[in-house]
Write an enzyme that holds these catalytic residues in place. Structure first.
Site, mmCIF file in Angstrom:
data_model
loop_
_atom_site.group_PDB
_atom_site.id
_atom_site.type_symbol
_atom_site.label_atom_id
_atom_site.label_comp_id
_atom_site.label_asym_id
_atom_site.label_seq_id
_atom_site.Cartn_x
_atom_site.Cartn_y
_atom_site.Cartn_z
ATOM 1 N N GLU A 175 -6.943 5.143 7.495
ATOM 2 C CA GLU A 175 -6.695 6.553 7.162
ATOM 3 C C GLU A 175 -7.895 7.157 6.430
ATOM 4 O O GLU A 175 -8.195 8.341 6.596
ATOM 5 C CB GLU A 175 -5.394 6.667 6.344
ATOM 6 C CG GLU A 175 -4.178 6.427 7.227
ATOM 7 C CD GLU A 175 -2.991 5.794 6.523
ATOM 8 O OE1 GLU A 175 -2.928 5.811 5.287
ATOM 9 O OE2 GLU A 175 -2.110 5.260 7.244
ATOM 10 N N GLY A 229 2.293 2.475 10.799
ATOM 11 C CA GLY A 229 3.291 3.521 10.645
ATOM 12 C C GLY A 229 3.948 3.945 11.948
ATOM 13 O O GLY A 229 4.634 4.964 12.006
ATOM 14 N N HIS A 257 -9.541 1.607 4.498
ATOM 15 C CA HIS A 257 -8.296 1.795 5.248
ATOM 16 C C HIS A 257 -8.545 2.764 6.400
ATOM 17 O O HIS A 257 -9.318 3.713 6.256
ATOM 18 C CB HIS A 257 -7.192 2.323 4.325
ATOM 19 C CG HIS A 257 -5.849 2.275 4.965
ATOM 20 N ND1 HIS A 257 -5.432 3.235 5.858
ATOM 21 C CD2 HIS A 257 -4.852 1.364 4.890
ATOM 22 C CE1 HIS A 257 -4.225 2.913 6.294
ATOM 23 N NE2 HIS A 257 -3.846 1.787 5.723
ATOM 24 N N ASN A 303 0.884 -1.172 0.000
ATOM 25 C CA ASN A 303 0.000 0.000 0.000
ATOM 26 C C ASN A 303 0.917 1.216 0.000
ATOM 27 O O ASN A 303 1.475 1.568 1.027
ATOM 28 C CB ASN A 303 -0.886 -0.036 1.258
ATOM 29 C CG ASN A 303 -1.698 1.238 1.424
ATOM 30 O OD1 ASN A 303 -1.805 2.040 0.499
ATOM 31 N ND2 ASN A 303 -2.268 1.411 2.614
ATOM 32 N N TRP A 304 1.073 1.791 -1.178
ATOM 33 C CA TRP A 304 2.044 2.893 -1.301
ATOM 34 C C TRP A 304 1.546 4.184 -0.663
ATOM 35 O O TRP A 304 2.317 5.120 -0.470
ATOM 36 C CB TRP A 304 2.354 3.142 -2.786
ATOM 37 C CG TRP A 304 3.124 2.044 -3.451
ATOM 38 C CD1 TRP A 304 3.519 0.849 -2.905
ATOM 39 C CD2 TRP A 304 3.605 2.041 -4.804
ATOM 40 N NE1 TRP A 304 4.203 0.104 -3.840
ATOM 41 C CE2 TRP A 304 4.270 0.818 -5.009
ATOM 42 C CE3 TRP A 304 3.522 2.938 -5.863
ATOM 43 C CZ2 TRP A 304 4.865 0.472 -6.228
ATOM 44 C CZ3 TRP A 304 4.101 2.615 -7.076
ATOM 45 C CH2 TRP A 304 4.769 1.379 -7.256
ATOM 46 N N LYS A 305 0.244 4.276 -0.411
ATOM 47 C CA LYS A 305 -0.364 5.501 0.153
ATOM 48 C C LYS A 305 -0.057 6.703 -0.757
ATOM 49 O O LYS A 305 0.026 6.537 -1.970
ATOM 50 C CB LYS A 305 0.106 5.720 1.587
ATOM 51 C CG LYS A 305 -0.110 4.464 2.450
ATOM 52 C CD LYS A 305 0.039 4.688 3.918
ATOM 53 C CE LYS A 305 -0.197 3.376 4.661
ATOM 54 N NZ LYS A 305 -0.161 3.528 6.110
ATOM 55 N N GLY A 358 2.653 -1.079 4.309
ATOM 56 C CA GLY A 358 2.768 0.338 3.973
ATOM 57 C C GLY A 358 4.224 0.712 3.744
ATOM 58 O O GLY A 358 4.797 0.467 2.685
ATOM 59 N N GLY A 359 4.845 1.299 4.763
ATOM 60 C CA GLY A 359 6.205 1.829 4.651
ATOM 61 C C GLY A 359 7.199 0.885 3.982
ATOM 62 O O GLY A 359 7.961 1.300 3.097
ATOM 63 N N SER A 408 3.140 -1.904 10.511
ATOM 64 C CA SER A 408 4.575 -2.024 10.792
ATOM 65 C C SER A 408 5.118 -3.424 10.523
ATOM 66 O O SER A 408 5.999 -3.911 11.243
ATOM 67 C CB SER A 408 4.876 -1.583 12.226
ATOM 68 O OG SER A 408 4.499 -0.225 12.408
ATOM 69 N N GLU A 423 -5.764 -4.396 10.442
ATOM 70 C CA GLU A 423 -4.705 -3.418 10.677
ATOM 71 C C GLU A 423 -5.010 -2.650 11.957
ATOM 72 O O GLU A 423 -5.777 -1.673 11.917
ATOM 73 C CB GLU A 423 -4.625 -2.435 9.505
ATOM 74 C CG GLU A 423 -4.325 -3.111 8.185
ATOM 75 C CD GLU A 423 -3.686 -2.149 7.199
ATOM 76 O OE1 GLU A 423 -2.603 -2.461 6.716
ATOM 77 O OE2 GLU A 423 -4.257 -1.070 6.956
HETATM 78 P P1 PGA Z 1 2.643 0.400 7.676
HETATM 79 O O1 PGA Z 1 1.184 0.629 7.029
HETATM 80 O O2 PGA Z 1 3.143 -0.917 7.134
HETATM 81 O O3 PGA Z 1 3.443 1.568 7.202
HETATM 82 O O4 PGA Z 1 2.466 0.370 9.148
HETATM 83 C C1 PGA Z 1 0.312 -0.431 6.807
HETATM 84 C C2 PGA Z 1 -0.959 0.091 6.172
HETATM 85 O O5 PGA Z 1 -1.433 1.160 6.590
HETATM 86 O O6 PGA Z 1 -1.518 -0.518 5.241
#
Ligand code: PGA
Length: 251
Positions: A98, A173, A96, A9-11, A234-235, A213, A167
């Site tokens: 966010e 994050g 998600h 998930n590149w966001k 994500g990251g 994470s 999640e």
């Molecule tokens: P993260 O994000 O791996 O950076 O914690 C995961 C996500 O929000 O899909």
């Protein structure tokens, strides 16, 4: 049998050039070393078509990070499920945390998005997860149950196409990962909630990913749990080598 999946998930990261390079690098690494799971990159809308042109479909699948709850029309700035599908994408992340937190997406909108995604032949990666306060006050199982139940007007056939991503918001994050036991407990709980509504077969065939994470150093332990069928990353999906390190947890 359910699929093991590692999805990036590149966001809101990477310019178009950077995104194409990243996708290209992931594709190259997977050509050298075949994955033992399905690999998906979920990328910004602006990158979908260009990324689709550089990935080989048998190595990497493509997904979007969202879509509109409306089918088409006067919704300036929105992107519909049919538009996403027309780029060559097969998946779409929905719900998600966010989106729920910063854009106020609620269960009703998420159900509408899910239905439109399915009608347009997209497979939703549907995110659920509790915030820190809910983890600490012990309501997390009920919170996640409610988020999953928001989809329970889907037919068993429709629900069978959904990938769930658990999640915990406190782990996204933050560098603070759920322990593999916490993840396993929640994934087993989610599978039970699905089984109560749709039966054991649908539940057993549902892929449930962990996100928050997740990195090469902890992926193996998380993915070794019987109810953890992979990760939403994500990251660590923004560096091809790290993403590959997570994929290799299914070695
Ligand atoms: P993260 O994000 O791996 O950076 O914690 C995961 C996500 O929000 O899909």
């Amino acid at each position: 049998m359910r699929k093991n999946i590692v999805a990036g998930n590149w966001k809101m990261n990477t310019t178009l050039d950077e995104g194409v390079e990243l996708a290209n690098n992931v594709n190259t690494l997977l050509k050298e070393k075949k994955a033992n799971c399905e690999v998906i990159v979920c990328v910004p809308f602006t990158h979908l078509t260009s990324v689709n042109a550089v990935i080989e479909p048998e190595l990497v699948k493509l997904g979007a990070e969202n879509c509109s709850e409306h089918a088409k029309g006067a919704y300036t700035g929105e992107v519909s499920a049919s538009m996403v599908k027309s780029t060559g994408a097969q998946y779409v992340i929905l719900g998600h945390s966010e989106r729920r937190q910063y854009f106020g997406e609620n269960n009703e909108q998420l159900l509408a998005k899910t239905k439109l995604a399915l009608e347009n032949g997209l497979l939703p990666i549907f995110c659920v997860g509790e915030v820190l306060e809910e983890r600490e006050n012990g309501s997390y199982n009920d919170v996640v149950r409610g988020q999953v139940e928001a989809l329970f007007s889907l037919t068993p056939e429709e629900f069978g196409k959904i990938v769930i991503a658990y999640e915990p918001v406190w782990a996204i994050g933050t560098g603070k990962t759920a322990t593999s036991d916490q993840a396993e407990d929640m994934h087993a709980h989610i599978r039970k909630v699905i089984a109560e509504k749709y039966g054991q077969e649908v539940a057993d065939n549902s892929s449930i990913l962990y996100g928050g994470s997740c990195k090469p150093s902890n992926a193996k332990e998380l993915f070794a749990k019987p109810n953890v069928d992979g990760g939403l990353i994500g990251g660590a999906s923004l560096k091809a080598e790290d993403f590959m390190g997570i994929i290799e947890a299914f070695g």
